[in-house]
Design a protein around this motif. Structure first.
Motif, PDB file in Angstrom:
ATOM      1  N   MET A 192       0.812  -1.213   0.000  1.00 59.99           N
ATOM      2  CA  MET A 192       0.000   0.000   0.000  1.00 59.99           C
ATOM      3  C   MET A 192       0.847   1.266   0.000  1.00 59.99           C
ATOM      4  O   MET A 192       0.326   2.374  -0.110  1.00 59.99           O
ATOM      5  CB  MET A 192      -0.922   0.019   1.223  1.00 59.99           C
ATOM      6  CG  MET A 192      -2.117  -0.909   1.126  1.00 59.99           C
ATOM      7  SD  MET A 192      -3.216  -0.486  -0.259  1.00 59.99           S
ATOM      8  CE  MET A 192      -3.746   1.161   0.216  1.00 59.99           C
ATOM      9  N   ALA A 193       2.185   1.127   0.108  1.00 53.48           N
ATOM     10  CA  ALA A 193       3.052   2.308   0.198  1.00 53.48           C
ATOM     11  C   ALA A 193       2.885   3.233  -1.000  1.00 53.48           C
ATOM     12  O   ALA A 193       2.740   4.453  -0.842  1.00 53.48           O
ATOM     13  CB  ALA A 193       4.510   1.872   0.334  1.00 53.48           C
ATOM     14  N   GLN A 194       2.899   2.662  -2.210  1.00 51.70           N
ATOM     15  CA  GLN A 194       2.810   3.510  -3.398  1.00 51.70           C
ATOM     16  C   GLN A 194       1.444   4.169  -3.544  1.00 51.70           C
ATOM     17  O   GLN A 194       1.366   5.377  -3.810  1.00 51.70           O
ATOM     18  CB  GLN A 194       3.151   2.704  -4.655  1.00 51.70           C
ATOM     19  CG  GLN A 194       3.223   3.565  -5.915  1.00 51.70           C
ATOM     20  CD  GLN A 194       3.736   2.782  -7.122  1.00 51.70           C
ATOM     21  OE1 GLN A 194       4.100   1.624  -7.002  1.00 51.70           O
ATOM     22  NE2 GLN A 194       3.777   3.424  -8.267  1.00 51.70           N
ATOM     23  N   PRO A 195       0.325   3.427  -3.376  1.00 52.69           N
ATOM     24  CA  PRO A 195      -0.974   4.109  -3.442  1.00 52.69           C
ATOM     25  C   PRO A 195      -1.132   5.213  -2.398  1.00 52.69           C
ATOM     26  O   PRO A 195      -1.699   6.273  -2.687  1.00 52.69           O
ATOM     27  CB  PRO A 195      -1.975   2.977  -3.204  1.00 52.69           C
ATOM     28  CG  PRO A 195      -1.270   1.751  -3.679  1.00 52.69           C
ATOM     29  CD  PRO A 195       0.162   1.961  -3.307  1.00 52.69           C
ATOM     30  N   ILE A 196      -0.640   4.969  -1.175  1.00 51.90           N
ATOM     31  CA  ILE A 196      -0.720   6.000  -0.130  1.00 51.90           C
ATOM     32  C   ILE A 196       0.034   7.248  -0.570  1.00 51.90           C
ATOM     33  O   ILE A 196      -0.463   8.373  -0.450  1.00 51.90           O
ATOM     34  CB  ILE A 196      -0.165   5.464   1.203  1.00 51.90           C
ATOM     35  CG1 ILE A 196      -1.111   4.413   1.790  1.00 51.90           C
ATOM     36  CG2 ILE A 196       0.046   6.606   2.197  1.00 51.90           C
ATOM     37  CD1 ILE A 196      -0.550   3.686   2.989  1.00 51.90           C
ATOM     38  N   GLN A 197       1.235   7.060  -1.100  1.00 46.31           N
ATOM     39  CA  GLN A 197       2.039   8.196  -1.548  1.00 46.31           C
ATOM     40  C   GLN A 197       1.357   8.921  -2.703  1.00 46.31           C
ATOM     41  O   GLN A 197       1.347  10.161  -2.756  1.00 46.31           O
ATOM     42  CB  GLN A 197       3.431   7.724  -1.986  1.00 46.31           C
ATOM     43  CG  GLN A 197       4.309   8.805  -2.605  1.00 46.31           C
ATOM     44  CD  GLN A 197       4.583   9.947  -1.645  1.00 46.31           C
ATOM     45  OE1 GLN A 197       4.642   9.734  -0.437  1.00 46.31           O
ATOM     46  NE2 GLN A 197       4.733  11.152  -2.166  1.00 46.31           N
ATOM     47  N   MET A 254      -8.604   1.813  -3.598  1.00 42.76           N
ATOM     48  CA  MET A 254      -7.548   2.804  -3.742  1.00 42.76           C
ATOM     49  C   MET A 254      -6.463   2.315  -4.688  1.00 42.76           C
ATOM     50  O   MET A 254      -5.922   3.099  -5.487  1.00 42.76           O
ATOM     51  CB  MET A 254      -6.945   3.152  -2.389  1.00 42.76           C
ATOM     52  CG  MET A 254      -5.967   4.316  -2.463  1.00 42.76           C
ATOM     53  SD  MET A 254      -5.501   4.918  -0.848  1.00 42.76           S
ATOM     54  CE  MET A 254      -4.583   3.521  -0.244  1.00 42.76           C
ATOM     55  N   ARG A 255      -6.135   1.029  -4.616  1.00 46.10           N
ATOM     56  CA  ARG A 255      -5.149   0.497  -5.558  1.00 46.10           C
ATOM     57  C   ARG A 255      -5.636   0.656  -7.002  1.00 46.10           C
ATOM     58  O   ARG A 255      -4.857   0.967  -7.900  1.00 46.10           O
ATOM     59  CB  ARG A 255      -4.885  -0.982  -5.255  1.00 46.10           C
ATOM     60  CG  ARG A 255      -4.158  -1.255  -3.939  1.00 46.10           C
ATOM     61  CD  ARG A 255      -3.780  -2.721  -3.867  1.00 46.10           C
ATOM     62  NE  ARG A 255      -3.174  -3.088  -2.601  1.00 46.10           N
ATOM     63  CZ  ARG A 255      -3.795  -3.715  -1.616  1.00 46.10           C
ATOM     64  NH1 ARG A 255      -5.066  -4.047  -1.763  1.00 46.10           N
ATOM     65  NH2 ARG A 255      -3.176  -4.024  -0.499  1.00 46.10           N
ATOM     66  N   TYR A 256      -6.928   0.419  -7.194  1.00 50.18           N
ATOM     67  CA  TYR A 256      -7.513   0.583  -8.528  1.00 50.18           C
ATOM     68  C   TYR A 256      -7.391   2.034  -9.001  1.00 50.18           C
ATOM     69  O   TYR A 256      -7.003   2.298 -10.152  1.00 50.18           O
ATOM     70  CB  TYR A 256      -8.976   0.153  -8.510  1.00 50.18           C
ATOM     71  CG  TYR A 256      -9.763   0.557  -9.739  1.00 50.18           C
ATOM     72  CD1 TYR A 256      -9.512  -0.029 -10.979  1.00 50.18           C
ATOM     73  CD2 TYR A 256     -10.773   1.526  -9.650  1.00 50.18           C
ATOM     74  CE1 TYR A 256     -10.242   0.352 -12.108  1.00 50.18           C
ATOM     75  CE2 TYR A 256     -11.503   1.897 -10.762  1.00 50.18           C
ATOM     76  CZ  TYR A 256     -11.229   1.312 -11.989  1.00 50.18           C
ATOM     77  OH  TYR A 256     -11.954   1.686 -13.102  1.00 50.18           O
TER      78      TYR A 256
END
Length: 279
Positions: free
Chosen positions: A84-89, A152-154
């Motif tokens: 989830m690090a990249q989607p959060i960023q 969120m990833r989507y």
């Protein structure tokens, strides 16, 4: 159309949430939590701040944000995985940029007010595409959290377009109740309205459990409320709207929608409960 996610099917979930969980006061981590996140909050989170002249590379920043939200999530009995690090960023950086949050369009058909308070609005929503995922975790709050993370990833490039799709409001959850409207079924559908530019050709999700549904045009009765959303408040708000409607029998009686507009951590969170008029 996936019968589990469609808000107009009138169906129920497979199992009922245990009554012991109905009073749970755990909060929710949603897309809006991540989107409203700021570097000031991160600096105040106990992870320390950069000294003057220091810089942080992308990987360090991603890890820092991830660790912050993992710490927050543990208080909600939710695990935030490392991917989830990249989607959060991405959500965070786009929130600080030029992206605006598109609102789901509707036509106001009428409003019932008393002493300046809105009892409900009657709205017409056109047919539209929504990205939906149905989740059945142990508690309602956990289902919402895990559902939002996958949506969120989507939004953040895990789609056939390979692009950040942009945020829309409200993010909605579809819930089902028993016939007496006293208990929520465990299955909860989290739904994200596709921005206007993607309505004609919705990008397809990489996640096989996310379904792009075309929801039919609908008449919605909407009542605003503030504060937390959990099993108890949802059941109470369903009852409150039912009591002020002139003809509650015109609405679907076991399927309801909760629309969220603001950060759940906000002291005066803005929500709506939606009833669907029978077709």
């Amino acid at each position: 159309m996936d019968s589990g996610g469609c808000p107009l099917n009138g169906g129920g979930g497979e199992s009922r949430i245990n009554e012991d969980n109905r009073g749970s006061q755990y909060g929710m981590i949603t897309l809006e939590d991540l989107e409203s996140f700021s570097e000031d909050q991160l600096s105040d989170s106990g992870n320390g701040s950069l000294e003057e002249g220091e810089t942080m590379d992308e990987d360090e920043n991603n890890d820092r944000l991830l660790h912050y939200w993992q710490d927050v999530a543990r208080g909600h009995r939710v695990e935030v995985p490392g991917d989830m690090a990249q989607p959060i960023q991405q959500i965070t950086s786009n929130n600080n940029g030029a992206h605006t949050r598109e609102k789901v369009p509707f036509t106001l058909m009428g409003r019932k007010e008393k002493c300046g308070d809105v009892h409900y609005e009657k709205r017409h929503y056109e047919k539209a595409h929504w990205a939906c995922i149905t989740v059945s975790e142990e508690t309602y709050e956990q289902s919402i959290c895990y559902g939002f993370m996958r949506i969120m990833r989507y939004i953040c490039q895990q789609n056939s377009a390979g692009n950040y799709l942009g945020m829309t409001l409200p993010i909605v959850t579809v819930v089902h109740t028993d016939e007496m409207r006293r208990d929520l079924m465990r299955a909860v559908t989290v739904a994200y309205y596709l921005p206007d530019q993607h309505q004609a050709q919705p990008p397809q999700p990489h996640d096989a459990d996310i379904v792009i549904e075309e929801w039919p045009a609908a008449i919605i009765y909407s009542r605003p409320f503030t504060g937390a959303t959990n099993e108890v408040t949802i059941v109470n708000e369903i009852q409150a709207l039912s009591e002020v409607l002139d003809t509650p029998g015109d609405c679907v009686n076991d399927t309801f929608i909760i629309a969220g507009y603001t950060n759940p951590a906000h002291a005066n969170r803005q929500n709506e409960i939606w009833f669907l008029e029978r077709r």
